[in-house]
Write a protein that holds these residues in place. Structure first.
Motif, mmCIF file in Angstrom:
data_model
loop_
_atom_site.group_PDB
_atom_site.id
_atom_site.type_symbol
_atom_site.label_atom_id
_atom_site.label_comp_id
_atom_site.label_asym_id
_atom_site.label_seq_id
_atom_site.Cartn_x
_atom_site.Cartn_y
_atom_site.Cartn_z
ATOM 1 N N SER A 242 -2.950 -4.918 -5.868
ATOM 2 C CA SER A 242 -2.378 -4.446 -7.121
ATOM 3 C C SER A 242 -1.413 -5.499 -7.648
ATOM 4 C CB SER A 242 -1.639 -3.130 -6.875
ATOM 5 O OG SER A 242 -1.003 -2.665 -8.040
ATOM 6 N N LYS B 6 0.733 -6.397 -4.299
ATOM 7 C CA LYS B 6 0.839 -5.540 -3.121
ATOM 8 C C LYS B 6 -0.566 -5.127 -2.717
ATOM 9 C CE LYS B 6 4.332 -2.875 -2.429
ATOM 10 N NZ LYS B 6 4.745 -3.431 -1.151
ATOM 11 N N PHE C 122 -3.156 -2.645 -0.858
ATOM 12 C CA PHE C 122 -3.316 -1.245 -0.499
ATOM 13 C C PHE C 122 -4.631 -1.060 0.250
ATOM 14 C CE2 PHE C 122 -0.535 -1.239 -4.140
ATOM 15 C CZ PHE C 122 0.390 -0.235 -3.863
ATOM 16 N N THR C 123 -4.644 -0.111 1.179
ATOM 17 C CA THR C 123 -5.853 0.219 1.924
ATOM 18 C C THR C 123 -6.089 1.716 1.857
ATOM 19 O OG1 THR C 123 -5.489 -1.606 3.471
ATOM 20 C CG2 THR C 123 -6.982 0.137 4.193
ATOM 21 N N ILE D 251 -4.031 6.542 1.738
ATOM 22 C CA ILE D 251 -3.700 5.234 1.178
ATOM 23 C C ILE D 251 -2.520 4.714 1.980
ATOM 24 C CG2 ILE D 251 -2.773 3.992 -0.818
ATOM 25 C CD1 ILE D 251 -4.167 6.051 -2.617
ATOM 26 N N SER D 252 -2.593 3.460 2.420
ATOM 27 C CA SER D 252 -1.471 2.881 3.172
ATOM 28 C C SER D 252 -1.106 1.520 2.590
ATOM 29 C CB SER D 252 -1.806 2.755 4.658
ATOM 30 O OG SER D 252 -2.907 1.907 4.858
ATOM 31 N N TYR D 253 0.163 1.150 2.788
ATOM 32 C CA TYR D 253 0.694 -0.117 2.305
ATOM 33 C C TYR D 253 2.041 -0.338 2.977
ATOM 34 C CZ TYR D 253 3.226 3.228 -0.562
ATOM 35 O OH TYR D 253 3.978 4.290 -0.971
#
Length: 151
Positions: free
Chosen positions: A105, A124, A126-127, A133-135
């Motif tokens: 992003s 950033k 993100f997964t 969703i993780s970050y």
């Protein structure tokens, strides 16, 4: 009288055994034919509201809103009464069905430059995996992995 009951008892026994749950050819599931529609896997729909699931407090956590092209993340405190911008950036929906999806992003500087608790990173990662969703999020020199689930 006993002789007349014996045939009735035998008939009842045969009927009860015949009514048991023994599978028959008609009880078996029908095989799929070419005419049946097979449902294809679709890309995950990440749009909507998300809430942090790995927070140490019910009173302080992160929440996110994902639209067709933007992800907005807030720090939430005071039982939801206070929200502070952490991230506003681009979002691109997955185009293929997969178990995980990763995107980068790009930060919307206009929306975050004046926000005291906002990330200053330009990008950033993100997964999306396992319905979360993780970050990585950092504040005051501490970095943690945030995990969000659909709210």
């Amino acid at each position: 009288m006993r002789k007349s009951l014996a045939p009735i008892a035998l008939a009842l026994t045969v009927m009860l055994v015949g009514c048991s749950n023994t599978p028959t050819a008609t009880d078996q599931p029908a095989e799929k034919t070419n005419a049946q529609v097979v449902q294809e896997a679709k890309p995950a729909d990440l749009t909507g509201h998300w809430k942090q699931v790995n927070s140490q407090s019910d009173d302080a956590f992160q929440s996110a809103t994902v639209t067709d092209d933007t992800i907005t993340i807030d720090w939430v405190t005071n039982n939801g009464d206070t929200k502070s911008v952490y991230w506003v950036g681009t979002f691109k929906s997955p185009t293929e069905a997969a178990e995980s999806y990763v995107w980068t992003s790009k930060r919307d500087k206009g929306a975050t430059d004046s926000a005291l608790l906002a990330s200053t990173s330009d990008n950033k990662e993100f997964t999306f995996s396992d319905e979360q969703i993780s970050y990585e999020a950092g504040i005051m020199g501490t970095t943690t992995t945030v995990r969000l689930a659909k709210d």
